[in-house]
Design an enzyme around this catalytic site. Structure first.
Site, short mmCIF file in Angstrom:
data_model
loop_
_atom_site.label_atom_id
_atom_site.label_comp_id
_atom_site.label_asym_id
_atom_site.label_seq_id
_atom_site.Cartn_x
_atom_site.Cartn_y
_atom_site.Cartn_z
N ARG A 1 51.77 44.22 74.10
CA ARG A 1 52.89 44.92 73.46
C ARG A 1 53.72 44.02 72.54
NH1 ARG A 1 56.80 49.23 74.98
NH2 ARG A 1 58.94 48.51 74.71
N GLU B 1 57.06 58.88 68.46
CA GLU B 1 55.99 58.55 69.41
C GLU B 1 54.83 59.50 69.08
OE1 GLU B 1 55.88 56.15 71.54
OE2 GLU B 1 57.97 55.51 71.78
N ARG C 1 63.30 45.45 71.15
CA ARG C 1 64.49 45.17 71.97
C ARG C 1 65.25 43.98 71.40
NH1 ARG C 1 62.61 49.25 73.16
NH2 ARG C 1 62.23 50.16 75.22
N HIS D 1 55.68 54.73 66.55
CA HIS D 1 55.21 54.21 67.83
C HIS D 1 54.17 55.18 68.41
CE1 HIS D 1 58.18 50.95 68.49
NE2 HIS D 1 58.95 51.71 67.73
N HIS E 1 54.91 47.38 68.12
CA HIS E 1 54.22 47.05 69.37
C HIS E 1 52.73 46.93 69.10
CE1 HIS E 1 57.82 49.00 71.63
NE2 HIS E 1 58.01 47.70 71.46
N ALA E 2 52.17 45.79 69.50
CA ALA E 2 50.82 45.41 69.07
C ALA E 2 49.74 46.42 69.46
CB ALA E 2 50.49 44.03 69.64
N ARG E 3 49.85 47.01 70.62
CA ARG E 3 48.80 47.88 71.13
C ARG E 3 48.79 49.25 70.47
NH1 ARG E 3 51.75 47.94 76.97
NH2 ARG E 3 53.50 49.33 76.52
N GLU E 4 49.79 49.54 69.66
CA GLU E 4 49.93 50.89 69.11
C GLU E 4 49.23 50.99 67.76
OE1 GLU E 4 54.15 51.59 69.37
OE2 GLU E 4 54.14 51.29 71.55
#
Length: 397
Positions: free
Chosen positions: A198, A349, A215, A266, A140-143
Site C-alpha cells: 500500500r 473508490e 495519511r 482509489h 496506494h501502490a496496490r490499486e
C-alpha cells in the site's frame, strides 16, 4: 455514526471490454504478467526507469535514446510497469501536441523515480487562464486500476476532442491535470515483491518501509484514522508533508491557482467520497458536494449499471480519517494557495464492491477485462464533473 450497506457485486455480470480507438500504428511493447498476490521472499526495491524522452511544458523533446512506441491498440489489454506508463503519456503528448502537455519532475521519490503530470486542454488563446480540474491516481501502490483509469481518461479526452461536442467544449473551456502515478516506488514493489503493498518505500529503519501517502497530507494530520507505528499500513509518516511525493504535488498544486475541482482515485468499494474525514461535522459545502457526488453516481450507473454510493468520508469508517487528500484539497491551506478559490474535492473508490472482493485483498486485483468498462463509466462521470464545476465554482460561506 452511520455505516454504509453496499449493493452486491457479481463476477458473473462482468461487462465485456469494448475496442479501443486506434491512434496510430506503433511498435508493440511487451508487458510482464502480474505477479501472484502472495509475497515473494526477500527484500526488493523495485525497478528504476530506463531511458525515456522528456517533454518540457513548451513541447520540446530530446530525440536521443527514444524508446519504441507503445501499442495503444492493445494498451488496455494488460497492466503496465511505471516506465511503460510514462512512455504512454510521452507518446500521447507527441501525438496530441495541440492538446497534451507533459510536465516532468514534480517530485523525485525515495528510490529516485519521477512523479510527473500531463495537462490536457485545447491550446491557444486564453489557454493559460482556463479553470482547471485535478485528477490523481495510484497513491496506494496496490490499486493498479486507478492508474489504468487515469490512462483511459487521457485516452478518452484526447481521442474524442473534435468528435464529441461535450468533450470538445470541455477542453476548449478548461484544463484537465492528470497525475497518473503518485507512488512509483510502491507500485514497482507491488509488481516485484508484494502485490498488495500500500505505502511508498521510505526506509523507516529496522527493515521497515513505507508511509501511507494518503495519511501524510498536512490537513489535520495525525488527528485520527492513521497510525504512528511505522510498520502499520496506515502509518502517517514522521510528520505532515514528510514525503517527497506529497510535497511535490502540493508545490505543483500551488503553482496552478485555477483549480475548481479535484479527484483522487482509489480502489475498491464503489464509493464517491466527499469531505470531511477528520471530523463528524459536515463541511460548509455539504449541500453542493452531495449534489455533485450523487449525480456522478447516477451518471456512472447509466453507463454499465454499476452502483456507486455517494457519501461523506467520515460516514464510512468507525474511525475518522486525517491527513487525506479529500480534506487537504478542500481545506484552507489549498484554498489560500489556489487564489482563494476552494475546490470541490472527491475521492473515488473504484470497482469492485466489497461484496465482490472475496474477503478484501482480491478487490485490489481487477480483472483486465474490466479495465475498459471501468474507464468508460469514470470518463462519463468526469465529463459531468469538469463541466459542472467550471460552471458552478464553490462560493465561500
Amino acid at each position: 455514526m452511520r455505516f454504509i450497506s453496499l449493493a452486491a457485486f457479481s463476477l458473473a455480470a462482468l461487462t465485456a471490454a469494448s475496442p479501443v480507438a486506434v491512434f496510430n500504428k506503433p511498435i508493440d511493447v511487451a508487458s510482464p504478467p502480474p505477479p501472484s498476490i502472495h509475497k515473494i521472499q526477500g527484500q526488493g526495491q523495485g525497478r528504476h526507469f530506463g531511458p525515456a524522452v522528456a517533454l518540457e511544458e513548451n513541447g520540446s523533446d530530446d530525440h536521443k535514446k527514444r524508446p519504441p512506441r507503445v501499442n495503444v491498440t492493445t494498451w488496455f489489454e494488460s497492466y503496465h510497469r511505471s516506465d511503460e506508463i510514462r512512455q504512454y503519456f510521452l507518446q500521447l503528448a507527441e501525438d496530441y501536441h495541440d492538446l497534451v502537455t507533459f510536465v516532468p519532475h514534480l517530485a523525485r521519490t525515495h528510490e529516485g523515480r519521477e512523479v510527473y503530470a500531463v495537462k490536457i486542454s485545447a491550446k491557444g488563446r486564453g489557454s493559460r487562464d482556463k479553470p482547471q480540474v485535478w485528477i490523481q491516481a495510484l497513491q496506494h501502490a496496490r490499486e493498479w486500476a486507478t492508474a489504468t483509469t487515469a490512462q483511459y481518461l487521457a485516452h478518452h479526452f484526447t481521442s474524442k476532442y473534435g468528435k464529441s461536442s461535450n468533450v470538445t467544449n470541455i477542453l476548449n473551456s478548461a484544463e484537465i491535470i492528470i497525475i497518473p502515478n503518485m507512488n512509483p516506488d510502491g507500485y514497482e514493489f507491488s509488481w516485484d515483491v508484494d502485490r498488495i503493498w500500500r505505502k511508498n518505500r521510505r526506509n523507516n529503519g529496522n527493515g521497515i518501509y513505507g508511509v501511507d501517502l494518503n495519511r501524510n497530507w498536512p490537513d489535520h494530520w495525525g488527528n485520527g484514522g492513521s497510525s504512528t507505528d511505522p510498520d502499520a499500513e496506515n502509518y502517517g509518516g514522521p510528520y505532515a508533508n514528510s514525503e517527497p511525493e506529497v510535497r511535490g504535488l502540493i508545490n505543483f498544486f500551488k503553482a496552478q491557482r485555477r483549480v475548481l475541482g479535484t479527484v483522487d482515485l482509489h480502489t475498491h468499494g464503489q464509493l464517491i467520497l466527499r469531505p470531511q474525514g477528520y471530523t463528524n461535522v459536515s463541511s460548509p459545502h455539504e449541500t453542493e458536494m452531495k449534489h455533485v457526488g450523487d449525480t456522478m453516481a447516477q451518471v456512472i450507473k447509466g453507463v454499465h449499471g454499476m452502483d456507486y454510493t455517494s457519501v461523506r468520508l467520515n460516514e464510512i469508517s468507525p474511525l475518522l480519517t486525517s491527513g487525506s487528500t479529500v480534506d487537504w484539497f478542500y481545506g484552507d491551506q489549498a484554498t489560500r494557495a489556489n487564489g482563494g478559490q476552494r475546490p470541490y474535492s472527491f475521492a473515488f473508490e473504484l470497482r469492485p464492491s466489497p461484496e465482490g472482493s472475496e474477503g478484501g485483498k482480491i478487490g485490489f486485483i481487477l480483472p483486465i477485462e474490466e479495465v475498459i468498462p471501468l474507464g468508460e463509466e469514470i470518463a462519463a462521470a468526469m465529463e459531468y464533473f469538469v463541466d459542472y464545476v467550471v460552471k458552478n465554482p464553490l462560493k465561500e460561506k
